[in-house]
Design an enzyme around this catalytic site. Structure first.
Site, short mmCIF file in Angstrom:
data_model
loop_
_atom_site.label_atom_id
_atom_site.label_comp_id
_atom_site.label_asym_id
_atom_site.label_seq_id
_atom_site.Cartn_x
_atom_site.Cartn_y
_atom_site.Cartn_z
CB VAL A 272 21.32 69.71 23.42
CG1 VAL A 272 22.48 69.29 22.54
CG2 VAL A 272 21.63 71.04 24.11
CB VAL B 186 34.29 72.32 28.60
CG1 VAL B 186 34.84 73.63 29.14
CG2 VAL B 186 34.43 71.21 29.62
CE LYS C 211 30.06 73.96 31.51
NZ LYS C 211 29.23 75.18 31.37
N GLY D 95 23.30 77.14 24.66
CA GLY D 95 22.28 77.31 23.63
C GLY D 95 22.12 76.02 22.85
#
Lengths: 431, 431
Positions: free
Chosen positions: B14, B130, B203, B305
């Protein structure tokens, strides 16, 4: 903390609900804001209180201007355009923050209002304008602010979704389904703004402007409603594994000059049954967003209703009030990307054209050549002989082609001697 | 406008994606913010650039502190808790805004970090923590700020949803499905944090804290992973029209003292197949929110992702930068509602208990009386004789009862001489 004075304009279903929650949940809302929210008054057109039994008479006023000028936050829920515009501008120019759910106002005067808010650092929040309680404005404005939205497909009108869903589930005619929507309270006495697609067009203009950071005038949004959707079309869509939905479509695409442009439009469309929007039932709304990095996202929920819309309005109100408590200007409208709106005829679609044709040899060949003359190519063609009368039904599915060419094809087919009637035309989306 | 200096901490999937987009989309991002966003540098643990071929070497530094102190906005993507906490606190105390996707950090030190941000009027944005790219933090914090969230059911871990979905669709065993998840890149080399439910618990703590405006310590979140889910359970769930999902559940409920309290927990659960969450396939995430006025809302999309998570980070970054451009403090954390977290044993659930029992007369009656002794009542009981071996399978569905009583029932049943084995226990949700 100093109390924050809130003016509510309008005492319809949503206005009355917001005013009542401000009164009944005062302690709760104060704890969220960090300061008391005081209902300064509710502006109404006339003081006949019989229609608003739940609101204390002493809070009602017909003097909306004075109410606005004495408020820190103005909640505009009177609907309509001109009077609402006057009052919202008055509020913003006096430095008050504004919360509105008025989609017609935003679709027609949005840029003017955002500019007025930015000039004084006021906030203009409008989560309730699209998708009722579904948070969609803030996700598009803030959460996706660093991404490139490519496309939005939205079911943004609950009445028409209820009607189309009834036609699909119960095999109702349009008239039966609409009567049912009225009976269930999902359609107003005059549902023409819903049925014609006008309401969805307002929302498409707002969503496209927000997603693509550009001005999308309402006049540039082509609209087709559900008036001409027939039971036969719904039945046929079932057979091909599709469902008919009224879609608000916002797209970023490449114009004929090779430059980026945007399109916003509203029309009924065939969606594959496996598409996430296909399972949106009843009067629910959903917005399906395709973004460059984020991929596909869907936001789903109740699109209308007094408490639902009031939830969105109160969320905006609490956000505005928190900003008021901590100080500093509201978040300005993002700078414009300047993307132009593409000419509607240049948008590409796939059409499904249903024709009643003479049942004689060579018809398909002749009609196919008419389609080809317009540079449109046929993907599927299915001919079904009628039980009697010497006619057949021919359903042509085209490949993707510009709207203008497709419209010309439909006109030419309608004029062909082999064609008795154009039974229906539907665009295909979501494939 | 003065350029806004952005520090990126971490160059994993990321971090590298965010840094690269800051470089490659500079003009685009500047047009959205109204000022240039300048990548001041990327902090890494070591300078071995072979693992980060796409990032210019001169932007890499191992001196995270200096990078933080020279930045207007710090993007924390190093993961882990202690080092991340130090750097985020350093950033906030120096007046920089912070964007983070670090769920472990927020679940364990959220309140401390929010307080630090509020002290200096800095922003702390964490949409990526989240649901990957799915906007859920902002809708809960702002759009639903005026509503009362009653309940959240979330599929917030893509790996486990992929695994459970494979088991359901392909009749795989847990091991087969997990191997498949690794092959498809949906599971990391060590997927234990996913499989055990720890990731989902982080989360759940974040969502519950946000939805109920209160502090939900991670230690108060009971967690059960998917380790013990068997193919037999998945098959049985199909037969009863259910699907097994790993759920993060956040609820506002009434405690034993009659006062309001909250619960956050993570466990696999049976969901009716018609529930909107039941159709969330593969590695997707979705969060289903039930609010007092808004009704039921669902937010759906890719939960993880690189590009997807980068979308959420960049959205937060652009929002923070816009606020930086127009001035004024960031939006403070809402005041606490002070709602306590309820003792886990007091939460009510419905259980489905699968037992392998001796196939002899009177077994059901004796086991039913064990259940009744714990003040739990049976809703359904289904006994199926095994093909051989003198055993039968008994599946008991209970009515809603406190967790503590249900746990005691399972223990007592496990100890009964008629019971050869407790084959499985699943909670039933969403009915």
């Amino acid at each position: 903390m100093q109390p924050i004075r809130v003016a509510v304009l309008g005492a319809g279903t949503v206005g009355a609900e917001v005013a009542n929650q401000l009164l009944s949940r005062a302690a709760d809302l104060e704890s969220r804001v960090g300061a008391p929210l005081v209902l300064a008054g509710v502006a109404v057109r006339d003081l006949d209180a019989t229609r608003r039994p739940a609101l204390p008479k002493e809070l009602l006023t017909t003097d909306a201007e004075s109410l606005v000028l004495g408020a820190h936050i103005v909640v505009e829920l009177i609907g309509g355009v001109e009077r609402a515009r006057e009052l919202v501008l008055l509020a913003l120019e006096s430095g008050a923050d504004v919360v509105t759910g008025n989609k017609a106002l935003l679709a027609t005067h949005g840029p003017e209002l955002f500019a007025a808010a930015d000039r004084v650092g006021a906030q203009l929040n409008y989560e309730a304008a699209v998708g009722g309680a579904i948070p969609i404005i803030r996700p598009l404005r803030d959460s996706l602010a660093g991404d490139d939205v490519r496309r939005i497909l939205g079911i943004v009108n609950g009445t028409t979704n209820f009607v189309l869903d009834r036609m699909d589930e119960h095999d109702d005619t349009l008239e039966e389904a609409l009567a049912d929507a009225t009976r269930h309270g999902y359609a107003e006495a005059d549902p023409s703004g819903d049925v014609s697609g006008t309401d969805a067009a307002h929302k498409a203009a707002i969503l496209a402007g927000l997603a693509f950071h550009t001005r999308v005038p309402l006049a540039s949004v082509p609209v087709e409603g559900i008036e001409r959707i027939t039971r036969d079309q719904i039945r046929a869509s079932r057979e091909t594994g599709h469902v008919v939905k009224l879609l608000a479509i916002c797209e970023r695409l490449t114009g004929p000059d090779g430059k980026e442009a945007v399109s916003a439009r509203v029309h009924p469309a065939l969606l594959p049954r496996r598409h996430p929007l296909a399972s949106v039932r009843g009067a629910n709304n959903a917005v399906y967003v395709e973004a460059e990095s984020a991929g596909s996202l869907m936001f789903y929920g109740a699109g209308a209703g007094g408490p639902e819309t009031a939830s969105a309005v109160l969320g905006d109100l609490v956000s505005a009030a928190r900003r008021h408590v901590i100080g500093g200007p509201g978040l300005a409208a993002p700078p414009s990307s300047g993307l132009p709106v593409i000419d509607a005829g240049l948008v590409s679609s796939r059409y499904q054209i249903s024709l009643t044709v003479r049942d004689e040899p060579g018809v398909l060949a002749r009609l196919a050549s008419i389609v080809a003359e317009h540079d449109v190519s046929i993907e599927t063609a299915q001919q079904t002989r009628a039980a009697a009368g010497g006619t057949a039904t021919l359903v042509i599915g085209t490949h993707r082609a510009p709207e203008a060419a497709l419209a010309a094809v439909v006109t030419a087919l309608g004029g062909a001697p082999e064609v008795e009637a154009v039974a229906g035309v539907l665009r295909i989306e979501g494939e």
